[in-house]
Design an enzyme around this catalytic site. Structure first.
Site, PDB file in Angstrom:
ATOM      1  N   CYS A   2       0.838  -1.198   0.000  1.00  0.00           N
ATOM      2  CA  CYS A   2       0.000   0.000   0.000  1.00  0.00           C
ATOM      3  C   CYS A   2       0.875   1.252   0.000  1.00  0.00           C
ATOM      4  CB  CYS A   2      -0.879   0.036   1.246  1.00  0.00           C
ATOM      5  SG  CYS A   2      -1.854  -1.450   1.450  1.00  0.00           S
ATOM      6  N   ARG A  27       2.454   1.233  -5.871  1.00  0.00           N
ATOM      7  CA  ARG A  27       2.563   0.364  -4.688  1.00  0.00           C
ATOM      8  C   ARG A  27       1.301  -0.455  -4.456  1.00  0.00           C
ATOM      9  NH1 ARG A  27       6.846   2.286  -1.442  1.00  0.00           N
ATOM     10  NH2 ARG A  27       6.123   0.948   0.210  1.00  0.00           N
ATOM     11  N   TRP A  78      -3.135  -2.215  -1.647  1.00  0.00           N
ATOM     12  CA  TRP A  78      -2.896  -3.533  -2.238  1.00  0.00           C
ATOM     13  C   TRP A  78      -3.457  -4.502  -1.208  1.00  0.00           C
ATOM     14  CZ3 TRP A  78      -0.277  -8.143  -1.275  1.00  0.00           C
ATOM     15  CH2 TRP A  78      -0.079  -8.969  -2.378  1.00  0.00           C
ATOM     16  N   ASN A 102      -0.209   0.736   6.200  1.00  0.00           N
ATOM     17  CA  ASN A 102       0.462  -0.152   5.242  1.00  0.00           C
ATOM     18  C   ASN A 102       1.148  -1.231   6.061  1.00  0.00           C
ATOM     19  OD1 ASN A 102       1.947  -1.407   3.240  1.00  0.00           O
ATOM     20  ND2 ASN A 102       3.552   0.146   3.243  1.00  0.00           N
ATOM     21  N   GLY A 103       0.827  -2.495   5.769  1.00  0.00           N
ATOM     22  CA  GLY A 103       1.450  -3.600   6.499  1.00  0.00           C
ATOM     23  C   GLY A 103       0.424  -4.664   6.812  1.00  0.00           C
ATOM     24  N   GLU A 486      14.544 -14.403 -16.261  1.00  0.00           N
ATOM     25  CA  GLU A 486      14.134 -13.000 -16.134  1.00  0.00           C
ATOM     26  C   GLU A 486      13.267 -12.589 -17.338  1.00  0.00           C
ATOM     27  OE1 GLU A 486      13.763 -10.722 -14.148  1.00  0.00           O
ATOM     28  OE2 GLU A 486      13.815  -8.835 -15.244  1.00  0.00           O
ATOM     29  N   LYS A 490       9.489 -11.236 -17.017  1.00  0.00           N
ATOM     30  CA  LYS A 490       9.076  -9.941 -17.578  1.00  0.00           C
ATOM     31  C   LYS A 490       7.843 -10.134 -18.445  1.00  0.00           C
ATOM     32  CE  LYS A 490      10.613  -7.863 -15.705  1.00  0.00           C
ATOM     33  NZ  LYS A 490      11.415  -7.625 -14.550  1.00  0.00           N
ATOM     34  N   GLU A 493       4.612 -11.095 -16.404  1.00  0.00           N
ATOM     35  CA  GLU A 493       4.021 -10.097 -15.496  1.00  0.00           C
ATOM     36  C   GLU A 493       3.383  -8.928 -16.219  1.00  0.00           C
ATOM     37  OE1 GLU A 493       6.645  -8.154 -12.650  1.00  0.00           O
ATOM     38  OE2 GLU A 493       8.320  -8.399 -14.004  1.00  0.00           O
ATOM     39  N   HIS A 509      14.561 -32.840 -19.981  1.00  0.00           N
ATOM     40  CA  HIS A 509      14.175 -33.572 -18.772  1.00  0.00           C
ATOM     41  C   HIS A 509      12.717 -33.317 -18.405  1.00  0.00           C
ATOM     42  CE1 HIS A 509      18.266 -34.872 -18.161  1.00  0.00           C
ATOM     43  NE2 HIS A 509      18.652 -33.633 -18.425  1.00  0.00           N
ATOM     44  N   LYS A 609       4.780  -2.683  -6.559  1.00  0.00           N
ATOM     45  CA  LYS A 609       6.204  -2.473  -6.799  1.00  0.00           C
ATOM     46  C   LYS A 609       7.050  -2.855  -5.589  1.00  0.00           C
ATOM     47  CE  LYS A 609       9.688  -0.739  -9.125  1.00  0.00           C
ATOM     48  NZ  LYS A 609      10.163  -1.613 -10.192  1.00  0.00           N
TER      49      LYS A 609
END
Ligand code: F6R
Length: 614
Positions: A2, A27, A78, A102-103, A486, A490, A493, A509, A609
């Site tokens: 948040c 955020r 969030w 926030n938390g 990576e 990318k 997301e 495999h 983020k």
């Protein structure tokens, strides 16, 4: 997660707070709300507006707030506890008391039960509301907000950055910190708080960083800080060196594209700060190595999450190569919950763009408690991870606003290269010839990164061919393996195309079962020591009709001839640094595919983020 922001001063604050929330929206964007204190119409009274979804849904409600109010606070959420609805949106109000948070309050269930037994009715499903009612109960008892805060925090377990306004104590607001980030901004006749300095930059570059277990009272003219036992603390503001303009889009369609294009400048400014390029030397103070006892180190453990973890994997290869120390890299969320073999001979390197990732921060604290030396590689100055570390290398890549990390990844890879090389030199494991070769490669790097980002046109065309795919694979070996993972992260997301990254040798495999004529396989194969093996792996995919998108050296006709599409990368002449050049086309591919699919590139669904909860 948040975002929180608060203002007290003499300016009308509703729009100012809204604009601050816009800078923090990366955020969290599930819901948003603003509360201000109305002192114009009779006794001071709290007025608030809330809306579900992104901030644009809150904007039409700004007019409902008293326009002359000069103190207030806002929140962008969030969701952790309770659905992302207006009912669960912050601020939460009870009588004359309003809070934002926030938390996560870990013991909220037991607190809620106790409060309900005493007759409290809850209006939301959030963990935050227990703080509101607990605080209200303490306020009933103490009749003093400061005393009530000190009593409330004794009940709370978990992480919280709280903003609190009490209408019966107008002209002041409180900020409380335990485990979640919050920064105070010192202005002229006005003061601020925010989840990070970005939100405050248009107003002030003087920041006061609260530590865990501290709280502050902000009035227009004063910032006072205490610890949770009520002991007053002196805190001088630090001066931030980011400009407000560096956090703007500057004409780019998205932050992600802007940040991809910033990479050449980031590479060269990092090198001029961290290296003595003329003498093939290192600026030890800036690399953080001067704060370590290098002779004590017998092994290295790298901890990070997400993209930073992939950068750490490349870092591990570099550390082993240059220092000949055994190195491991691990997801921070796993490392902290097992019993890793670390002690005073271990150097723990924590990697984090934001410097606030809760799991990485917990590893740093755990490692320090075990007697390890802890170094962090971070972007955001004064954030929690560097503050808890013995040594810090700041990347200084400028604000990264796009939720998908791009320039921070390449900055992390370069940081590792410099740290590993410097440590290797100190340990006598890098001979002068190797050092010269590495510096030559680094000197070439910014111009080559510039070429790579400016090849965007080729990649946009390839994105046209694949953006409707449902699945994609990414493969590479050596340093190109983390690049593959990576690249897959990318893509998934920002475009929501399902993608996985594998080591080239691992495909047979299992994952090769997924390959058919519909499967694009991005294959990263610069001409390094794994090249021949990679070409064989690519042929195996081709034999099953997989669609090969090659990422390889300019002029590599052999590789190009077996690809459906080929992305030529400039060669830097160093297998590890080549990862920086190989990842750029993958960032661009993800960006263009996402844009073509019409997703919200800078704020992909469900993501935030800065992940400040576990
Ligand atoms: C992906 C991404 C995340 C972050 C991760 C760690 O593009 O941005 O995977 O890399 O959340 O964040 P920091 O580096 O801030 O610790």
């Amino acid at each position: 997660m948040c975002g929180v922001i608060g203002y007290v001063g003499s300016k009308p604050c509703a729009r100012l707070i809204f604009d601050g929330l816009k800078r923090l929206e990366y955020r969290g964007y599930d819901s948003a709300g603003i509360a201000v204190l109305d002192t114009e119409n009779g006794p001071a009274k709290i007025e608030l507006v809330k809306a579900e979804g992104k901030l644009i849904h809150l904007e039409p409600h700004l007019g409902e707030l008293p326009q002359k109010a000069t103190m207030g606070m806002g929140h962008t959420r969030w969701a952790t506890h309770g659905a992302p609805t207006a009912r669960n949106a912050h601020p939460h109000l009870h009588g004359d008391l309003v809070i934002i948070h926030n938390g996560i309050i870990e013991n909220y269930r037991e607190l809620k039960e106790q409060l309900m037994k005493s007759g409290v009715e809850f209006k939301s499903d959030t963990d935050t509301e227990v703080v509101l009612h607990q605080l209200h109960a303490e306020l009933d008892r103490t009749k003093d907000l400061k005393a009530a805060i000190m009593a409330t925090v004794k009940h709370l377990r978990g992480a919280y950055a709280l903003g609190i306004i009490y209408a019966r104590e107008p002209g002041q607001m409180y900020v409380v910190k335990q485990g979640s980030p919050v920064v105070l901004g010192a202005g002229d006749g006005e003061n601020f708080f925010g989840s990070d300095a970005l939100a405050l930059l248009p107003h002030t570059n003087r920041a006061v960083f609260l530590m865990d277990g501290e709280f502050a009272r902000l009035t227009a003219d004063k910032i006072e800080v205490w610890d949770f036992s009520g002991q007053p603390l002196r805190r001088e503001p630090a001066v931030l060196n980011w400009s407000a303009a560096s956090a703007d889009k500057q004409g780019y369609k998205h932050y992600m594209l802007k940040e991809i294009h910033e990479q050449p400048a980031v590479m060269s400014s990092m090198m001029s700060r961290l290296l003595d390029l003329k003498a093939n030397g290192f600026v030890e103070k800036e690399t953080g190595l001067d704060a370590l006892d290098l002779g004590r180190i017998k092994n290295v453990a790298i901890v990070a999450c997400g993209t930073a973890h992939y950068a750490g994997q490349i870092g591990r290869y570099m550390i082993e190569e240059f220092t000949r120390l055994p190195a491991n890299v691990e997801l921070a969320s796993e490392f902290r919950y097992r019993n890793p073999c670390i002690d005073s001979s271990t150097l723990v390197i924590a990697v984090s763009q934001s410097g606030e990732t809760a799991d990485t921060l917990a590893c740093v604290k755990h490692a320090a408690a075990q007697g390890c030396q802890v170094m962090s590689i971070c972007n955001v100055r004064f954030s929690s991870i560097p503050r808890a570390s013995q040594a810090v290398l700041y990347m200084e890549a400028g604000p990264e606003v796009g939720v998908a990390s791009t320039k921070a990844f390449t900055a992390m890879v370069l940081s590792f290269y410099i740290v590993a090389l410097a440590m290797g030199v100190k340990r006598g494991k890098v001979d002068p010839g190797r050092l010269e070769k590495s510096f030559d490669a680094m000197r070439r790097l910014p111009a080559l990164v510039d070429r790579a980002v400016n090849a965007a046109g080729v990649i946009e065309e390839i994105a046209h061919k694949i953006y409707e795919a449902q699945n994609m694979l990414f493969i590479g070996r050596g340093p190109s393996f983390p690049v593959a993972t990576e690249g897959a992260l990318k893509l998934k997301e920002v475009s929501y195309i399902h993608a996985e990254g594998y080591a080239g040798g691992e495909l047979k495999h299992g994952p090769i079962a997924l390959v058919d004529r519909h499967m694009p396989v991005v294959s990263i194969a610069p001409r390094d020591s794994t090249y021949e093996k990679m070409i064989s792996n690519i042929e195996e995919v081709r034999a099953r009709q997989g669609r090969i998108i090659g990422v390889g050296d300019i002029g590599d006709e052999r590789f190009q001839s077996i690809c459906e599409h080929y992305i030529p990368c400039p060669q830097v002449g160093d297998d590890h640094l080549q990862a920086i050049l190989s990842v750029i086309p993958l960032q661009l591919l993800a960006y263009y595919a996402a844009d073509m699919r019409g997703t919200d590139v800078d704020q992909p669904r469900n993501l935030a983020k800065s992940v400040t909860v576990e």
